[in-house]
Design an enzyme around this catalytic site. Structure first.
Site, PDB file in Angstrom:
ATOM      1  N   ARG A 110       0.814  -1.224   0.000  1.00 55.20           N
ATOM      2  CA  ARG A 110       0.000   0.000   0.000  1.00 55.20           C
ATOM      3  C   ARG A 110       0.850   1.278   0.000  1.00 55.20           C
ATOM      4  NH1 ARG A 110      -5.312  -0.882   3.899  1.00 55.20           N
ATOM      5  NH2 ARG A 110      -6.147  -2.729   2.817  1.00 55.20           N
ATOM      6  N   ASP A 183      -4.227   4.251   4.440  1.00 55.19           N
ATOM      7  CA  ASP A 183      -3.175   3.921   3.479  1.00 55.19           C
ATOM      8  C   ASP A 183      -3.705   3.342   2.166  1.00 55.19           C
ATOM      9  OD1 ASP A 183      -3.990   1.465   4.386  1.00 55.19           O
ATOM     10  OD2 ASP A 183      -2.116   0.978   5.418  1.00 55.19           O
ATOM     11  N   ASP A 272     -12.385   7.169  14.487  1.00 58.69           N
ATOM     12  CA  ASP A 272     -13.127   8.170  13.709  1.00 58.69           C
ATOM     13  C   ASP A 272     -14.455   8.531  14.365  1.00 58.69           C
ATOM     14  OD1 ASP A 272     -14.171   5.676  13.198  1.00 58.69           O
ATOM     15  OD2 ASP A 272     -14.059   5.810  11.018  1.00 58.69           O
TER      16      ASP A 272
END
Length: 340
Positions: A110, A183, A272
């Site tokens: 990634r 990512d 989050d």
């Protein structure tokens, strides 16, 4: 004695009449002045008079000083969802603090993609937050790689640990905007600058894309005794989100110096969600919903090709749905360029 008393009454009556006459005369003169002023206003406020004066201003050049102040200017849509804002300030890449959250097992597949694409255009503004001291990555990223010393396990505690380090490092910087990415996100820097330029970094701005079509409802363990509930929106970290410096500083009591981890533990929410809890639940600041951010949870093939350059973030499917990518015409096949 009686004559004197009667005479006094007559004198008082005459004085009263004189006062009444004076008042009536004053009222009459004021009405006359008001009428004259109204006539003057009607003559100078008419459309014909204003058009004449406007032409004179154009001929003399006096209008140029004010021509940027357009009262009839139409605001442009910034968030891509009908929200409209006026441009607040010029913004440059150097004003951004871009945090990329990753883990050891994704350093190769990634992060290499990100380093070769958009990170190469924002090296000094992008910080990679990981959980392992990778010497190869350190050579590529230098001090932009941050070893959080958090656990590599994908748990709420580990995710919140990394977010806490991201927040503290941003607060210590002099950047105007904090933007968090995963990512597997591709960042369109031009679109991001266009979006954030419509806000002021000194005001309360929290912009991103919710992963749900309704607010989250949870037990209110911070404000009350735990018997009540609290509803709030949060921007999914998988699509990326941004917070203005002005708002980030207000989050300090619940987020700085390790407080973010303790806040997340109290409300028992992931990273989050905890961000949304602090901003909407504790600070009562409403999230700006934007459909310009995209995570791998969406049907990315449905994005119109002609709109891709306007999107702020894009993503791609994981091992379980690796064909969930945007439609892009080019020289490389899907097998050669699986993440598009």
């Amino acid at each position: 004695m009686k004559i004197t008393y009667v005479g006094l009454i007559k004198v008082c009556f005459l004085v009263f009449l004189l006062l009444c006459a004076t008042v009536l005369l004053n009222i009459s003169w004021r009405q006359r002045d008001s009428s004259q002023s109204l006539q003057h206003c009607n003559s100078t406020c008419s459309a014909k008079y204003l058009e004449t004066k406007l032409k004179e201003a154009h001929l003399t050049g006096r209008h140029k000083k004010w021509e940027t102040y357009r009262l009839d200017a139409k605001p442009t849509s910034a968030t891509g969802q009908g929200h409209q804002h006026f441009a607040k300030e010029p913004l440059q890449i150097k004003d951004l603090f871009i945090a990329v959250k990753t883990t050891k097992k994704y350093h190769g597949n990634r992060l290499n993609l990100l380093m070769q694409t958009w990170i190469s255009r924002a090296k000094e503004q992008t910080f990679i937050f990981t959980d392992w001291e990778d010497q190869e990555l350190r050579q590529k990223a230098g001090d932009q790689m941050v070893n959080t010393n958090c656990s590599a396990v994908h748990t709420r505690q580990a995710l919140c640990c990394k977010m806490a380090v991201e927040y503290d490092k941003f607060v210590l910087s002099d950047k105007k905007w904090f933007c968090h990415l995963d990512d597997d996100n591709y960042l369109n820097l031009h679109a991001l600058l266009d979006l954030l330029s419509t806000f002021s970094h000194s005001t309360d701005v929290y912009v991103g894309r919710p992963s749900l079509d309704h607010p989250v409802e949870t037990v209110d363990r911070m404000k009350g005794d735990g018997s009540g509930s609290l509803k709030f929106w949060f921007a999914t970290g998988g699509a990326g989100f941004c917070i203005s410096r002005g708002l980030a500083l207000k989050m300090s009591p619940w987020a700085s110096m390790g407080n973010f981890i303790s806040t997340a533990e109290k409300v028992r929410l992931p990273d989050d969600c905890t961000i949304g809890y602090i901003i909407e639940g504790m600070l009562d600041v409403k999230m700006q919903h934007s459909n310009l951010f995209h995570s791998h949870l969406e049907h990315l093939q449905r994005l119109p090709t002609e709109s891709l350059l306007k999107q702020v973030t894009l993503s791609y499917g994981g091992p379980d749905n690796k064909w969930n990518v945007v439609r892009v015409n080019g020289a490389f096949s899907l097998a050669e360029d699986p993440t598009r």
